[in-house]
Design a protein around this motif. Structure first.
Motif, short mmCIF file in Angstrom:
data_model
loop_
_atom_site.label_atom_id
_atom_site.label_comp_id
_atom_site.label_asym_id
_atom_site.label_seq_id
_atom_site.Cartn_x
_atom_site.Cartn_y
_atom_site.Cartn_z
N PRO A 128 0.83 -1.26 -0.17
CA PRO A 128 0.06 0.03 0.07
C PRO A 128 0.92 1.48 -0.16
CG PRO A 128 -0.96 -1.49 1.56
CD PRO A 128 0.46 -2.15 1.01
N ASP A 129 0.47 2.18 -0.81
CA ASP A 129 1.03 3.67 -1.01
C ASP A 129 -0.08 4.74 -0.59
OD1 ASP A 129 2.44 5.83 -1.48
OD2 ASP A 129 3.37 5.12 -3.44
N GLU A 130 0.38 5.42 0.50
CA GLU A 130 -0.37 6.55 0.90
C GLU A 130 -0.69 7.67 -0.22
OE1 GLU A 130 0.53 7.59 4.57
OE2 GLU A 130 -0.24 5.61 5.63
N GLY A 131 0.40 7.67 -1.10
CA GLY A 131 0.59 8.77 -2.00
C GLY A 131 -0.53 8.58 -3.32
N VAL A 132 -0.97 7.57 -3.34
CA VAL A 132 -1.79 7.06 -4.44
C VAL A 132 -2.97 6.58 -3.97
CG1 VAL A 132 -2.13 5.69 -6.50
CG2 VAL A 132 0.36 6.11 -5.74
N ASP A 133 -4.17 7.62 -4.35
CA ASP A 133 -5.60 7.06 -3.95
C ASP A 133 -6.62 7.45 -5.02
OD1 ASP A 133 -5.60 10.02 -3.88
OD2 ASP A 133 -5.84 10.34 -1.94
N SER A 134 -6.46 8.08 -5.96
CA SER A 134 -7.37 8.27 -6.91
C SER A 134 -7.43 7.02 -8.15
CB SER A 134 -7.25 9.61 -7.51
OG SER A 134 -6.08 9.67 -8.50
N LEU A 135 -8.56 6.86 -8.80
CA LEU A 135 -8.47 6.34 -10.02
C LEU A 135 -7.59 6.34 -11.25
CD1 LEU A 135 -12.36 5.24 -10.70
CD2 LEU A 135 -10.63 3.58 -10.14
N GLN A 154 -14.71 1.30 -5.69
CA GLN A 154 -15.60 1.24 -4.65
C GLN A 154 -16.92 0.69 -4.92
OE1 GLN A 154 -14.95 1.81 -1.25
NE2 GLN A 154 -12.91 2.33 -1.84
N LYS A 155 -17.60 1.21 -5.83
CA LYS A 155 -18.77 0.70 -6.33
C LYS A 155 -18.71 -0.49 -7.03
CE LYS A 155 -21.38 5.05 -6.52
NZ LYS A 155 -22.06 6.31 -7.17
N ARG A 156 -17.81 -0.58 -7.95
CA ARG A 156 -17.51 -1.80 -8.89
C ARG A 156 -16.56 -2.61 -7.90
NH1 ARG A 156 -18.89 -2.23 -13.75
NH2 ARG A 156 -18.85 0.01 -14.04
N LYS A 157 -17.12 -3.43 -6.84
CA LYS A 157 -16.52 -4.31 -5.75
C LYS A 157 -15.75 -5.14 -6.51
CE LYS A 157 -19.97 -4.96 -3.21
NZ LYS A 157 -20.96 -5.19 -2.05
N SER A 158 -15.95 -5.73 -7.48
CA SER A 158 -15.34 -6.98 -8.40
C SER A 158 -13.93 -6.41 -8.60
CB SER A 158 -16.01 -7.38 -9.30
OG SER A 158 -16.48 -6.51 -10.44
N ARG A 159 -13.89 -5.10 -8.56
CA ARG A 159 -12.41 -4.45 -9.08
C ARG A 159 -11.82 -3.83 -7.86
NH1 ARG A 159 -10.90 -4.63 -14.68
NH2 ARG A 159 -11.93 -6.21 -15.31
N HIS A 160 -12.42 -3.98 -6.66
CA HIS A 160 -12.06 -3.31 -5.66
C HIS A 160 -10.80 -4.42 -4.80
CE1 HIS A 160 -11.90 -1.05 -1.72
NE2 HIS A 160 -11.86 -2.19 -0.95
N ALA A 161 -9.82 -3.86 -4.35
CA ALA A 161 -8.82 -4.56 -3.60
C ALA A 161 -8.36 -3.51 -2.48
CB ALA A 161 -7.83 -5.12 -4.26
N ASN A 162 -7.97 -4.00 -1.43
CA ASN A 162 -7.34 -3.43 -0.39
C ASN A 162 -6.09 -2.63 -0.68
OD1 ASN A 162 -9.37 -3.27 2.06
ND2 ASN A 162 -9.19 -5.30 1.15
#
Length: 249
Positions: free
Chosen positions: A116-123, A177-185
């Motif tokens: 995880p990289d806190e500096g990257v958060d947008s699509l 977020q909404k497309r949960k099938s493409r979500h990962a932590n």
């Protein structure tokens, strides 16, 4: 026997295609506790979350091939730390996998988890990073491009290839977020060899059956409708690379 290679740069590489069966969450707990006992917490956490998502009985994960591959021990995993920014070692792992993938089983995939990289958060940031990873991997590819795969993405039959092996690529991110099938932590990329889909397409009974299951699960799993780019490879109007990274969350 579990084969584990811990690299000098602290990237844990786990070969799952040795008959390990992870059919129950209890199996997952025992597996990752034994395999990851000396590893960084982020690697343990991401693997655990991944397995729990795929093995959920109350909220079935749409990718039935991935679920079956995990249960049958046919997946291979690697964990990439933030310190590895040129992805040369990731390229080495993917190269080894490309050469041996047919020994894993028909539902195999190579799954790369990135710290995880806190500096990257947008699509937008994740999309840029995703294509940067593929471009850098391509730069380390020392094998000729497959003769039957076009070299330019404008061609409908183009797809990412590595070490002469065409691959379907999927990116999951925390920003989906909404497309949960493409979500990962965490930022995650999955590579599936093209040969996995040899008898899975719109012209085969098995392909149509799997498509029906996947779409049914997508409607209940995601908070948005299935993406319009979801088409078979080679289907009219399809560019497979548009399925790699969905820019709608």
């Amino acid at each position: 026997m579990i084969k584990i290679i811990v690299h000098i740069y602290h990237c844990l590489h786990v070969r799952g295609g040795l008959g390990i069966r992870l059919e129950l969450l209890e199996d997952v707990e025992r597996y990752y506790e034994n395999v990851f006992k000396n590893q960084d917490d982020w690697a343990k956490d991401q693997f655990r979350r991944f397995c729990h998502d795929l093995l959920s009985e109350t909220d079935p994960f749409p990718c039935v091939l991935g679920v079956q591959g995990l249960k049958m021990g046919e997946l291979e995993f690697t964990f990439v730390p933030k310190s590895d920014q040129n992805y040369e070692k990731l390229a080495g792992e993917l190269s080894n996998y490309a050469r041996t993938s047919r020994t894993y089983g028909r539902n195999t995939s190579f799954v790369a988890f990135f710290e995880p990289d806190e500096g990257v958060d947008s699509l937008e940031q994740y999309e840029k990073r995703f294509w940067n990873v593929l471009n850098q991997l391509h730069g380390f590819d020392n094998q000729p491009w497959p003769n039957d795969i076009p070299k330019h993405p404008d061609d409908a039959l183009w797809e990412f290839s590595f070490m002469g092996e065409p691959m379907f690529v999927v990116c999951n991110t925390p920003a989906h977020q909404k497309r949960k099938s493409r979500h990962a932590n965490t930022f995650m990329i999955t590579f599936q060899p093209r040969w996995v889909f040899e008898d899975i397409n719109g012209n085969t009974k098995r392909g149509r059956h799997i498509q029906d299951i996947v779409r049914s699960h997508l409607y209940s799993y995601d908070d948005v409708l299935p993406h319009p780019s979801l088409k078979w490879y080679g289907e009219k109007g399809s560019h497979e690379w548009k399925q790699y990274f969905f820019v709608r969350s």
